[in-house]
Design an enzyme around this catalytic site. Structure first.
Site, PDB file in Angstrom:
ATOM      1  N   SER A  17      58.857  32.679 -50.425  1.00  0.00           N
ATOM      2  CA  SER A  17      58.244  32.190 -49.183  1.00  0.00           C
ATOM      3  C   SER A  17      59.223  32.255 -48.009  1.00  0.00           C
ATOM      4  O   SER A  17      60.386  31.866 -48.125  1.00  0.00           O
ATOM      5  CB  SER A  17      57.778  30.743 -49.362  1.00  0.00           C
ATOM      6  OG  SER A  17      57.351  30.234 -48.120  1.00  0.00           O
ATOM      7  N   THR A  64      49.978  26.971 -49.931  1.00  0.00           N
ATOM      8  CA  THR A  64      49.643  28.382 -50.042  1.00  0.00           C
ATOM      9  C   THR A  64      49.025  28.640 -51.412  1.00  0.00           C
ATOM     10  O   THR A  64      48.683  27.697 -52.136  1.00  0.00           O
ATOM     11  CB  THR A  64      50.893  29.237 -49.717  1.00  0.00           C
ATOM     12  OG1 THR A  64      50.530  30.600 -49.733  1.00  0.00           O
ATOM     13  CG2 THR A  64      52.041  29.002 -50.682  1.00  0.00           C
ATOM     14  N   LYS A  68      45.026  26.102 -51.631  1.00  0.00           N
ATOM     15  CA  LYS A  68      44.332  25.803 -50.366  1.00  0.00           C
ATOM     16  C   LYS A  68      43.017  25.053 -50.563  1.00  0.00           C
ATOM     17  O   LYS A  68      42.683  24.174 -49.776  1.00  0.00           O
ATOM     18  CB  LYS A  68      44.108  27.091 -49.568  1.00  0.00           C
ATOM     19  CG  LYS A  68      45.424  27.645 -49.027  1.00  0.00           C
ATOM     20  CD  LYS A  68      45.227  28.900 -48.196  1.00  0.00           C
ATOM     21  CE  LYS A  68      46.582  29.482 -47.842  1.00  0.00           C
ATOM     22  NZ  LYS A  68      46.482  30.721 -47.065  1.00  0.00           N
ATOM     23  N   ASP A 105      45.230  29.626 -40.559  1.00  0.00           N
ATOM     24  CA  ASP A 105      45.325  31.054 -40.887  1.00  0.00           C
ATOM     25  C   ASP A 105      44.546  31.928 -39.900  1.00  0.00           C
ATOM     26  O   ASP A 105      45.036  32.970 -39.445  1.00  0.00           O
ATOM     27  CB  ASP A 105      44.787  31.317 -42.301  1.00  0.00           C
ATOM     28  CG  ASP A 105      45.774  30.914 -43.382  1.00  0.00           C
ATOM     29  OD1 ASP A 105      46.977  30.826 -43.086  1.00  0.00           O
ATOM     30  OD2 ASP A 105      45.319  30.691 -44.524  1.00  0.00           O
ATOM     31  N   GLY A 130      37.807  42.052 -49.102  1.00  0.00           N
ATOM     32  CA  GLY A 130      38.097  40.816 -49.837  1.00  0.00           C
ATOM     33  C   GLY A 130      37.227  39.670 -49.357  1.00  0.00           C
ATOM     34  O   GLY A 130      36.827  39.636 -48.182  1.00  0.00           O
ATOM     35  N   GLY A 240      51.215  41.378 -42.526  1.00  0.00           N
ATOM     36  CA  GLY A 240      50.875  40.023 -42.084  1.00  0.00           C
ATOM     37  C   GLY A 240      52.048  39.150 -41.675  1.00  0.00           C
ATOM     38  O   GLY A 240      51.888  37.925 -41.596  1.00  0.00           O
TER      39      GLY A 240
END
Ligand code: NDP
Length: 274
Positions: A17, A64, A68, A105, A130, A240
């Site tokens: 992370s 994460t 979530k 997000d 997705g 991202g």
């Protein structure tokens, strides 16, 4: 727990992370004294770990994969954007002791696309690959930009259909086979396929001329989808990292009441991997 205000990111796996580094940079930049650490927490351990964190004086958590949806259940109350996503990536201990759940997000992605990269979604044909938690979080912020059309394609078509139903059919849903002979100006990969260096089965000529590809996943190396975008001659093929920094900045602003300069942090982290 130390005297410093304490924040953390929980998830599994968590060792790669970037969030501790990003929040440390935000804190330095805005002269805030705080502690932020990453903790490996599985779905089974989440409620115990989060309860313990806040009981010991913790001020805020990021959650994460795969936490979530559990964080959404854990929160005492949630913001409208968390409510529509049914997923929470930011928990805030409020002055009244209640835990607020938010989802940053979607706004993180929209800010990265629009402000960092100058990409307009208005009037564009947009495809999201997705139909998992990340797609839930980004749908409304993207729909707010009024694209000409928005399609969600998923390997498990039933999940895309369910999502369309939940979102009042404000977008179209499909499987990958249905994408044959269609073209999109902006293709957003919100699958977790890049985690294993895989690609969803995408037909030829899916990306319109001068189109944009954006992978929510980020990595030191170009992801499989970023690579695919480059092969399709995308005008831009992005990962991202910017979204990660932007969603973190929204969380930081919620916690500390001050908004960091995201560009400086994106430039620094981006520079470190090139
Ligand atoms: P989920 O587990 O909720 O959903 C995963 C999705 O990926 C499902 O739609 C699944 O399809 C699909 N999928 C997985 N493997 C493949 C494959 N090989 N081919 C086609 N489809 C596949 O994950 P999230 O939605 O939470 O996260 C998705 C991605 O977004 C992750 O890579 C995550 O790291 C990234 N992310 C990045 C953020 C950032 O700030 N940059 C923020 C949030 C997420 P099916 O339903 O058929 O199983």
């Amino acid at each position: 727990m130390k005297n410093l205000d304490s924040y953390a990111v929980f998830g599994s796996p968590i060792n790669h992370s970037q969030s501790p580094r990003i929040h440390k940079l935000f804190a330095e930049q805005t002269n805030q004294s705080l502690d932020y650490f990453a903790q490996e927490v599985t779905a089974e351990d989440f409620v115990t770990a989060a309860t313990d964190f806040f009981a010991r004086g913790g001020k805020g958590l990021n959650c994460t994969v795969p936490l979530k949806e559990l964080a959404f259940q854990f929160a005492d109350k949630t913001t409208p954007r968390a409510e529509s996503a049914k997923a929470v990536n930011t928990l805030v201990k409020q002055k009244d002791g209640l835990i607020l759940g938010d989802n940053t997000d979607g706004i993180g992605l929209a800010n990265d696309l629009i402000f960092n990269h100058g990409i307009e979604l208005n009037g564009k044909r947009v495809l999201i690959l997705g139909a998992g938690g990340a797609t839930r979080g980004i749908l409304y912020p993207l729909l707010d930009q009024q694209p000409d059309c928005l399609v969600v394609a998923n390997r498990t078509i039933e999940k895309a259909l369910t999502l369309a139903y939940e979102f009042n059919h404000s977008f179209e849903s499909s499987g990958y086979d249905d994408l044959e002979n269609q073209q999109f100006d902006i293709i957003i990969n919100a699958t977790s396929a890049s985690l294993t260096n895989e690609l969803p089965p995408l037909p030829e000529n899916l990306l319109a001329e001068n189109g944009i590809c954006y992978d929510l996943f980020y990595s030191d190396q170009p992801t499989a989808f970023v690579h695919w975008g480059n092969l399709q001659n995308a005008r831009k093929s992005l990962d991202g990292l910017g979204m990660l920094v932007e969603q973190a900045s929204e969380a930081f602003a919620l916690w500390r009441g001050v908004r960091p300069d995201t560009k400086a942090v994106i430039d620094l982290l981006g520079g470190m991997r090139s």
